[in-house]
Design a protein around this motif. Structure first.
Motif, PDB file in Angstrom:
ATOM      1  N   MET A  71       0.850  -1.192   0.000  1.00  0.00           N
ATOM      2  CA  MET A  71       0.000   0.000   0.000  1.00  0.00           C
ATOM      3  C   MET A  71       0.884   1.239   0.000  1.00  0.00           C
ATOM      4  O   MET A  71       2.041   1.187   0.390  1.00  0.00           O
ATOM      5  CB  MET A  71      -0.932   0.018   1.202  1.00  0.00           C
ATOM      6  CG  MET A  71      -0.292   0.121   2.575  1.00  0.00           C
ATOM      7  SD  MET A  71       0.294   1.757   3.094  1.00  0.00           S
ATOM      8  CE  MET A  71      -1.220   2.687   3.091  1.00  0.00           C
ATOM      9  N   THR A  72       0.300   2.329  -0.461  1.00  0.00           N
ATOM     10  CA  THR A  72       0.981   3.610  -0.390  1.00  0.00           C
ATOM     11  C   THR A  72      -0.050   4.712  -0.228  1.00  0.00           C
ATOM     12  O   THR A  72      -1.187   4.575  -0.684  1.00  0.00           O
ATOM     13  CB  THR A  72       1.882   3.861  -1.622  1.00  0.00           C
ATOM     14  OG1 THR A  72       2.666   5.020  -1.403  1.00  0.00           O
ATOM     15  CG2 THR A  72       1.078   4.004  -2.891  1.00  0.00           C
ATOM     16  N   PHE A  73       0.372   5.771   0.436  1.00  0.00           N
ATOM     17  CA  PHE A  73      -0.446   6.967   0.561  1.00  0.00           C
ATOM     18  C   PHE A  73       0.474   8.161   0.378  1.00  0.00           C
ATOM     19  O   PHE A  73       1.525   8.253   1.021  1.00  0.00           O
ATOM     20  CB  PHE A  73      -1.141   7.048   1.928  1.00  0.00           C
ATOM     21  CG  PHE A  73      -1.949   8.304   2.095  1.00  0.00           C
ATOM     22  CD1 PHE A  73      -3.189   8.418   1.490  1.00  0.00           C
ATOM     23  CD2 PHE A  73      -1.455   9.381   2.807  1.00  0.00           C
ATOM     24  CE1 PHE A  73      -3.938   9.588   1.608  1.00  0.00           C
ATOM     25  CE2 PHE A  73      -2.193  10.552   2.941  1.00  0.00           C
ATOM     26  CZ  PHE A  73      -3.430  10.659   2.332  1.00  0.00           C
ATOM     27  N   ALA A  74       0.085   9.050  -0.515  1.00  0.00           N
ATOM     28  CA  ALA A  74       0.855  10.260  -0.784  1.00  0.00           C
ATOM     29  C   ALA A  74      -0.108  11.422  -0.937  1.00  0.00           C
ATOM     30  O   ALA A  74      -1.242  11.241  -1.372  1.00  0.00           O
ATOM     31  CB  ALA A  74       1.687  10.097  -2.056  1.00  0.00           C
ATOM     32  N   MET A  84       4.302  14.581  -0.615  1.00  0.00           N
ATOM     33  CA  MET A  84       4.822  13.840   0.536  1.00  0.00           C
ATOM     34  C   MET A  84       4.373  12.399   0.424  1.00  0.00           C
ATOM     35  O   MET A  84       3.166  12.115   0.379  1.00  0.00           O
ATOM     36  CB  MET A  84       4.305  14.469   1.833  1.00  0.00           C
ATOM     37  CG  MET A  84       4.915  13.870   3.063  1.00  0.00           C
ATOM     38  SD  MET A  84       6.637  14.384   3.168  1.00  0.00           S
ATOM     39  CE  MET A  84       7.178  13.305   4.477  1.00  0.00           C
ATOM     40  N   LEU A  85       5.323  11.504   0.335  1.00  0.00           N
ATOM     41  CA  LEU A  85       5.039  10.071   0.335  1.00  0.00           C
ATOM     42  C   LEU A  85       4.934   9.658   1.804  1.00  0.00           C
ATOM     43  O   LEU A  85       5.940   9.406   2.462  1.00  0.00           O
ATOM     44  CB  LEU A  85       6.156   9.309  -0.386  1.00  0.00           C
ATOM     45  CG  LEU A  85       5.991   7.808  -0.521  1.00  0.00           C
ATOM     46  CD1 LEU A  85       4.761   7.465  -1.346  1.00  0.00           C
ATOM     47  CD2 LEU A  85       7.232   7.202  -1.156  1.00  0.00           C
ATOM     48  N   LEU A 117       9.261  14.541  -4.993  1.00  0.00           N
ATOM     49  CA  LEU A 117       8.634  13.532  -4.144  1.00  0.00           C
ATOM     50  C   LEU A 117       9.507  13.419  -2.897  1.00  0.00           C
ATOM     51  O   LEU A 117      10.710  13.198  -2.999  1.00  0.00           O
ATOM     52  CB  LEU A 117       8.544  12.199  -4.876  1.00  0.00           C
ATOM     53  CG  LEU A 117       7.762  11.078  -4.210  1.00  0.00           C
ATOM     54  CD1 LEU A 117       6.329  11.487  -3.899  1.00  0.00           C
ATOM     55  CD2 LEU A 117       7.774   9.839  -5.098  1.00  0.00           C
ATOM     56  N   ARG A 118       8.900  13.612  -1.719  1.00  0.00           N
ATOM     57  CA  ARG A 118       9.634  13.638  -0.450  1.00  0.00           C
ATOM     58  C   ARG A 118       9.150  12.485   0.429  1.00  0.00           C
ATOM     59  O   ARG A 118       7.967  12.170   0.465  1.00  0.00           O
ATOM     60  CB  ARG A 118       9.388  14.974   0.253  1.00  0.00           C
ATOM     61  CG  ARG A 118      10.088  15.140   1.589  1.00  0.00           C
ATOM     62  CD  ARG A 118       9.802  16.508   2.185  1.00  0.00           C
ATOM     63  NE  ARG A 118      10.397  17.542   1.358  1.00  0.00           N
ATOM     64  CZ  ARG A 118       9.939  18.803   1.298  1.00  0.00           C
ATOM     65  NH1 ARG A 118       8.881  19.181   1.996  1.00  0.00           N
ATOM     66  NH2 ARG A 118      10.541  19.686   0.530  1.00  0.00           N
ATOM     67  N   VAL A 119      10.084  11.887   1.160  1.00  0.00           N
ATOM     68  CA  VAL A 119       9.742  10.804   2.088  1.00  0.00           C
ATOM     69  C   VAL A 119      10.602  10.944   3.343  1.00  0.00           C
ATOM     70  O   VAL A 119      11.746  11.397   3.268  1.00  0.00           O
ATOM     71  CB  VAL A 119       9.933   9.416   1.418  1.00  0.00           C
ATOM     72  CG1 VAL A 119      11.386   9.132   1.074  1.00  0.00           C
ATOM     73  CG2 VAL A 119       9.354   8.294   2.269  1.00  0.00           C
ATOM     74  N   GLU A 120      10.018  10.577   4.478  1.00  0.00           N
ATOM     75  CA  GLU A 120      10.743  10.529   5.743  1.00  0.00           C
ATOM     76  C   GLU A 120      10.950   9.061   6.097  1.00  0.00           C
ATOM     77  O   GLU A 120      10.003   8.271   6.032  1.00  0.00           O
ATOM     78  CB  GLU A 120       9.960  11.241   6.843  1.00  0.00           C
ATOM     79  CG  GLU A 120       9.783  12.721   6.567  1.00  0.00           C
ATOM     80  CD  GLU A 120       8.881  13.424   7.573  1.00  0.00           C
ATOM     81  OE1 GLU A 120       8.267  12.748   8.423  1.00  0.00           O
ATOM     82  OE2 GLU A 120       8.790  14.662   7.494  1.00  0.00           O
ATOM     83  N   VAL A 121      12.193   8.704   6.451  1.00  0.00           N
ATOM     84  CA  VAL A 121      12.546   7.309   6.686  1.00  0.00           C
ATOM     85  C   VAL A 121      13.293   7.184   8.011  1.00  0.00           C
ATOM     86  O   VAL A 121      14.245   7.939   8.259  1.00  0.00           O
ATOM     87  CB  VAL A 121      13.450   6.763   5.546  1.00  0.00           C
ATOM     88  CG1 VAL A 121      13.772   5.295   5.759  1.00  0.00           C
ATOM     89  CG2 VAL A 121      12.810   6.975   4.185  1.00  0.00           C
ATOM     90  N   GLU A 122      12.886   6.219   8.817  1.00  0.00           N
ATOM     91  CA  GLU A 122      13.610   5.905  10.054  1.00  0.00           C
ATOM     92  C   GLU A 122      15.038   5.494   9.675  1.00  0.00           C
ATOM     93  O   GLU A 122      15.229   4.585   8.873  1.00  0.00           O
ATOM     94  CB  GLU A 122      12.882   4.772  10.792  1.00  0.00           C
ATOM     95  CG  GLU A 122      13.679   4.031  11.829  1.00  0.00           C
ATOM     96  CD  GLU A 122      14.241   4.895  12.932  1.00  0.00           C
ATOM     97  OE1 GLU A 122      15.469   4.878  13.128  1.00  0.00           O
ATOM     98  OE2 GLU A 122      13.449   5.584  13.612  1.00  0.00           O
TER      99      GLU A 122
END
Length: 162
Positions: A71-74, A84-85, A117-122
């Motif tokens: 699944m994905t939500f952006a 924002m991804l 396209l931006r994403v925040e990752v642990e």
């Protein structure tokens, strides 16, 4: 698996996917109790349902007719050129089969006016960091509050699209 827009009938399966994936990924980082607390809040049916009608967003699932494998939500930010991804998760049993790539491609195609396209990752999620780097994302900073409200630190990656 084919990628399609998520619907209300998918929410229980999406929640189950998120809970299982989060425990598999984050129990060793945050502990099972914290992961349960996060998934109960962030991945509740009510929280997921609210995303179905959020303006300027895409909520997608990868489906093979028997199960939801990813699944994905952006969503567009206040700047429509920056997307924002918020989520991209693939069930552990379905990883390394191109599902993440297919979801990512559909997100990019869903926002033709976007340029970033931006994403925040642990940071400790080495598998996700490697995935995003392999898809052309570059480091763009960090945040002390992943997703806005978590209080969890994260790396920020961006990819030029369009």
């Amino acid at each position: 698996m084919f990628v399609r827009t998520a619907g209300e009938r998918d929410l229980a399966a999406v929640r189950a996917l998120l809970v299982e994936t989060w425990h598999a990924t984050y129990d060793s980082i945050y502990g099972a109790a914290k992961v349960t607390e996060i998934t109960d809040e962030w991945h509740s049916i009510a929280s997921l349902k609210a995303r179905l009608t959020r303006p300027n967003s895409e909520f997608l699932v990868a489906d093979d007719g028997k199960r939801i494998g990813g699944m994905t939500f952006a969503a567009a930010t206040t700047d429509a050129k920056i997307i924002m991804l918020n989520q991209l998760y693939v069930h552990p049993a379905c990883q390394r089969q191109g599902i993440g790539q297919a979801l990512l491609e559909e997100v990019e195609a869903s926002f033709p006016e976007a340029r970033t396209l931006r994403v925040e990752v642990e940071e400790a999620n080495a598998q996700a960091v490697a995935f995003y780097r392999s898809k052309g994302f570059l480091p763009a900073g960090n945040t002390a509050d992943c997703g806005g409200g978590s209080g969890l630190p994260a790396l920020i990656f961006e990819k030029t699209i369009g």
